[in-house]
Write a protein that holds these residues in place. Structure first.
Motif, mmCIF file in Angstrom:
data_model
loop_
_atom_site.group_PDB
_atom_site.id
_atom_site.type_symbol
_atom_site.label_atom_id
_atom_site.label_comp_id
_atom_site.label_asym_id
_atom_site.label_seq_id
_atom_site.Cartn_x
_atom_site.Cartn_y
_atom_site.Cartn_z
ATOM 1 N N MET A 157 -8.470 -115.983 28.198
ATOM 2 C CA MET A 157 -8.929 -115.518 26.811
ATOM 3 C C MET A 157 -8.335 -116.297 25.761
ATOM 4 S SD MET A 157 -11.559 -113.919 28.071
ATOM 5 C CE MET A 157 -12.111 -113.495 26.296
ATOM 6 N N MET A 158 -7.129 -116.629 25.874
ATOM 7 C CA MET A 158 -6.355 -117.515 24.885
ATOM 8 C C MET A 158 -7.268 -118.589 24.622
ATOM 9 S SD MET A 158 -2.350 -117.349 26.282
ATOM 10 C CE MET A 158 -1.859 -118.725 25.097
ATOM 11 N N MET A 159 -7.734 -119.520 25.611
ATOM 12 C CA MET A 159 -8.697 -120.559 25.248
ATOM 13 C C MET A 159 -9.941 -120.023 24.765
ATOM 14 S SD MET A 159 -7.903 -122.844 28.684
ATOM 15 C CE MET A 159 -7.761 -121.529 29.820
ATOM 16 N N TYR A 160 -10.580 -119.277 24.991
ATOM 17 C CA TYR A 160 -11.726 -118.587 24.594
ATOM 18 C C TYR A 160 -11.474 -118.027 23.178
ATOM 19 C CZ TYR A 160 -15.686 -115.164 24.112
ATOM 20 O OH TYR A 160 -16.754 -114.571 23.849
ATOM 21 N N GLY A 161 -10.401 -117.436 22.826
ATOM 22 C CA GLY A 161 -10.218 -117.035 21.524
ATOM 23 C C GLY A 161 -9.989 -118.330 20.699
ATOM 24 N N SER A 162 -9.244 -119.197 20.995
ATOM 25 C CA SER A 162 -8.994 -120.578 20.281
ATOM 26 C C SER A 162 -10.330 -121.298 19.912
ATOM 27 C CB SER A 162 -7.931 -121.366 20.975
ATOM 28 O OG SER A 162 -8.504 -121.992 22.223
ATOM 29 N N ALA A 163 -11.153 -121.310 20.911
ATOM 30 C CA ALA A 163 -12.500 -121.767 20.705
ATOM 31 C C ALA A 163 -13.258 -121.082 19.694
ATOM 32 C CB ALA A 163 -13.276 -121.930 21.801
ATOM 33 N N GLN A 164 -13.172 -119.497 19.748
ATOM 34 C CA GLN A 164 -13.880 -118.898 18.644
ATOM 35 C C GLN A 164 -13.284 -119.189 17.393
ATOM 36 O OE1 GLN A 164 -13.828 -114.767 20.099
ATOM 37 N NE2 GLN A 164 -16.222 -114.955 20.452
ATOM 38 N N GLU A 165 -12.036 -119.150 17.240
ATOM 39 C CA GLU A 165 -11.414 -119.645 15.833
ATOM 40 C C GLU A 165 -11.406 -120.691 15.286
ATOM 41 O OE1 GLU A 165 -7.012 -118.209 13.980
ATOM 42 O OE2 GLU A 165 -7.285 -117.648 15.990
ATOM 43 N N HIS A 166 -11.058 -121.704 16.143
ATOM 44 C CA HIS A 166 -11.214 -123.124 15.623
ATOM 45 C C HIS A 166 -12.087 -124.014 16.097
ATOM 46 C CE1 HIS A 166 -6.956 -121.808 14.357
ATOM 47 N NE2 HIS A 166 -6.664 -121.605 15.991
ATOM 48 N N GLY A 167 -12.951 -123.592 17.013
ATOM 49 C CA GLY A 167 -13.997 -124.449 17.412
ATOM 50 C C GLY A 167 -14.099 -125.373 18.448
ATOM 51 N N ALA A 168 -12.618 -125.121 19.072
ATOM 52 C CA ALA A 168 -12.358 -125.777 20.324
ATOM 53 C C ALA A 168 -11.364 -125.206 21.248
ATOM 54 C CB ALA A 168 -12.106 -127.050 19.959
ATOM 55 N N ALA A 169 -11.350 -125.042 22.562
ATOM 56 C CA ALA A 169 -10.557 -124.086 23.349
ATOM 57 C C ALA A 169 -9.449 -125.243 23.744
ATOM 58 C CB ALA A 169 -11.213 -124.246 24.775
ATOM 59 N N ARG A 170 -8.403 -124.627 23.257
ATOM 60 C CA ARG A 170 -6.983 -125.484 23.420
ATOM 61 C C ARG A 170 -6.349 -125.230 25.037
ATOM 62 N NH1 ARG A 170 -2.647 -125.199 18.914
ATOM 63 N NH2 ARG A 170 -2.517 -122.942 19.505
ATOM 64 N N TYR A 171 -6.114 -126.383 25.734
ATOM 65 C CA TYR A 171 -5.388 -126.358 26.901
ATOM 66 C C TYR A 171 -4.070 -126.912 26.663
ATOM 67 C CZ TYR A 171 -7.316 -131.090 27.005
ATOM 68 O OH TYR A 171 -7.579 -132.522 26.745
ATOM 69 N N VAL A 172 -3.208 -126.451 27.616
ATOM 70 C CA VAL A 172 -1.741 -126.978 27.446
ATOM 71 C C VAL A 172 -1.569 -128.275 28.503
ATOM 72 C CG1 VAL A 172 0.673 -126.255 28.079
ATOM 73 C CG2 VAL A 172 -0.937 -124.750 27.124
ATOM 74 N N GLY A 173 -1.011 -129.242 27.787
ATOM 75 C CA GLY A 173 -0.706 -130.521 28.555
ATOM 76 C C GLY A 173 -2.015 -131.255 28.573
ATOM 77 N N ASN A 174 -2.234 -132.161 29.695
ATOM 78 C CA ASN A 174 -3.369 -132.969 29.768
ATOM 79 C C ASN A 174 -4.504 -132.641 30.065
ATOM 80 O OD1 ASN A 174 -2.702 -133.252 32.227
ATOM 81 N ND2 ASN A 174 -1.833 -135.209 32.519
ATOM 82 N N GLY A 175 -4.463 -131.266 30.706
ATOM 83 C CA GLY A 175 -5.777 -130.567 31.484
ATOM 84 C C GLY A 175 -6.038 -131.021 32.760
ATOM 85 N N GLN A 176 -5.311 -132.102 33.514
ATOM 86 C CA GLN A 176 -5.455 -132.530 34.860
ATOM 87 C C GLN A 176 -4.816 -131.591 35.880
ATOM 88 O OE1 GLN A 176 -7.900 -134.420 35.288
ATOM 89 N NE2 GLN A 176 -8.035 -134.506 33.108
ATOM 90 N N ASN A 177 -3.859 -130.624 35.425
ATOM 91 C CA ASN A 177 -3.120 -129.668 36.241
ATOM 92 C C ASN A 177 -4.256 -128.654 36.774
ATOM 93 O OD1 ASN A 177 -3.220 -128.843 33.609
ATOM 94 N ND2 ASN A 177 -2.383 -126.830 34.515
ATOM 95 N N ARG A 178 -4.053 -128.034 37.893
ATOM 96 C CA ARG A 178 -5.274 -127.469 38.612
ATOM 97 C C ARG A 178 -4.474 -125.835 38.677
ATOM 98 N NH1 ARG A 178 -5.099 -131.141 43.444
ATOM 99 N NH2 ARG A 178 -3.125 -131.319 42.717
ATOM 100 N N TRP A 179 -5.682 -125.110 38.420
ATOM 101 C CA TRP A 179 -5.361 -123.739 38.592
ATOM 102 C C TRP A 179 -6.074 -122.964 39.855
ATOM 103 C CZ3 TRP A 179 -5.940 -119.975 33.619
ATOM 104 C CH2 TRP A 179 -5.193 -120.637 32.715
ATOM 105 N N THR A 180 -5.647 -122.268 40.874
ATOM 106 C CA THR A 180 -5.978 -121.529 41.885
ATOM 107 C C THR A 180 -6.149 -120.123 41.135
ATOM 108 O OG1 THR A 180 -5.196 -122.990 43.428
ATOM 109 C CG2 THR A 180 -6.096 -120.707 44.046
ATOM 110 N N CYS A 181 -7.099 -119.583 41.519
ATOM 111 C CA CYS A 181 -7.748 -118.070 40.566
ATOM 112 C C CYS A 181 -7.984 -117.136 41.396
ATOM 113 C CB CYS A 181 -8.904 -118.705 39.525
ATOM 114 S SG CYS A 181 -8.354 -119.819 38.571
#
Length: 286
Positions: A157-181
């Motif tokens: 929801m941090m990414m969701y919130g940044s997209a709502q506030e700033h118009g783009a979802a922010r991700y940490v680093g280069n984005g190629q790191n993977r999450w298992t969820c």
């Protein structure tokens, strides 16, 4: 919260749920949800010991993800172990997959060597104490959740919130790191199975599905927030200034296996993926 989802699942399965309450207001909230309440605070080891003596099993789902809270988590956990000694009662402890560190392409199983992120290094000793307590008549089980999502909560929801506030979802680093969820309701199913079936001193990963690049998760968050998939990189060094060690957790590349829980406990995760979850947050078209 993991604890809320677990409480709902246990109650639905017919278990009587007793929740820890730090105040009368918290106790009233628990009562409104249909649960019993016992007063106690994780920062007060004596109150924790007193609370757990009157129940048949204990689920500790409030384990922190930061070193600042490590001391009281350690004290609370050891108070629980001392109170349960010789009873053969079950104790489920919430650890986490950050203990594996970066895994590379080989999925981390429960038997993998640990290379913990600094913020959760304290959990190694706690896990060792829990497993060792089997010799003292404590039926301890360790759950290591992967990235948890669902119910409009958690880091996604941090990414969701940044997209709502700033118009783009922010991700940490280069984005190629993977999450298992893992969806929180699937995770709650795992807790129920572990409570009822898991052997003493066992460990289970709460992880499901393929690992997903963070940039793809950010795009889904952006779509759900109405930002049309726009994303923006948040350089790791800048993220550390705001988030401390948690920025390294977000940027960590992990592939984690939950197959042991499926094989040994019959866990069958069924909820939708994190990508579908985030996209579903989009308001319906007018």
């Amino acid at each position: 919260m993991i604890g809320g989802a677990v409480a709902r699942r246990l109650a639905a399965a017919g278990h009587d749920v007793v929740g820890l309450a730090r105040s009368d207001a918290s106790a009233a909230k628990l009562a409104d949800m249909g649960y019993q309440a016992v007063h106690g605070d994780l920062e007060d080891a004596a109150s924790i010991a007193n609370a757990v003596r009157g129940v048949d099993a204990v689920v500790h789902a409030a384990s922190p993800n930061d070193q600042n809270s490590a001391a009281y988590d350690e004290a609370a956990t050891r108070a629980i172990l001392a109170a349960l000694r010789g009873t053969s009662k079950r104790f489920l402890y919430t650890s986490g997959c950050f203990l594996y560190g970066a895994t590379g392409d080989t999925p981390a199983t429960e038997d993998a060597l640990l290379d913990p992120l600094e913020m959760v290094r304290f959990r190694e000793a706690i896990e060792a104490d829990i497993r060792g307590a089997a010799a003292d008549g404590v039926h301890g089980v360790i759950i290591r959740p992967a990235w948890v999502y669902g119910d409009h909560a958690w880091t996604t929801m941090m990414m969701y919130g940044s997209a709502q506030e700033h118009g783009a979802a922010r991700y940490v680093g280069n984005g190629q790191n993977r999450w298992t969820c893992v969806h929180v309701d699937d995770l709650a199913d795992l807790y129920l199975l572990a409570l009822e079936k898991a052997p003493a001193a066992s460990i289970f990963n709460g992880a499901h599905g393929a690992a997903i690049p963070l940039i793809d998760i950010a795009r889904a968050a952006s779509e759900g927030a109405g930002a049309e998939g726009r994303v923006a990189e948040w350089p790791l060094e800048e993220a550390r200034q705001a988030l401390g060690g948690f920025a390294d957790a977000i940027a960590c590349d992990q592939v984690v296996s939950g197959e042991r829980a499926e094989r040994e406990l019959g866990w069958r995760p069924t909820r939708h993926s994190i990508l579908d979850e985030l996209r579903a947050y989009a308001p319906p078209a007018a």
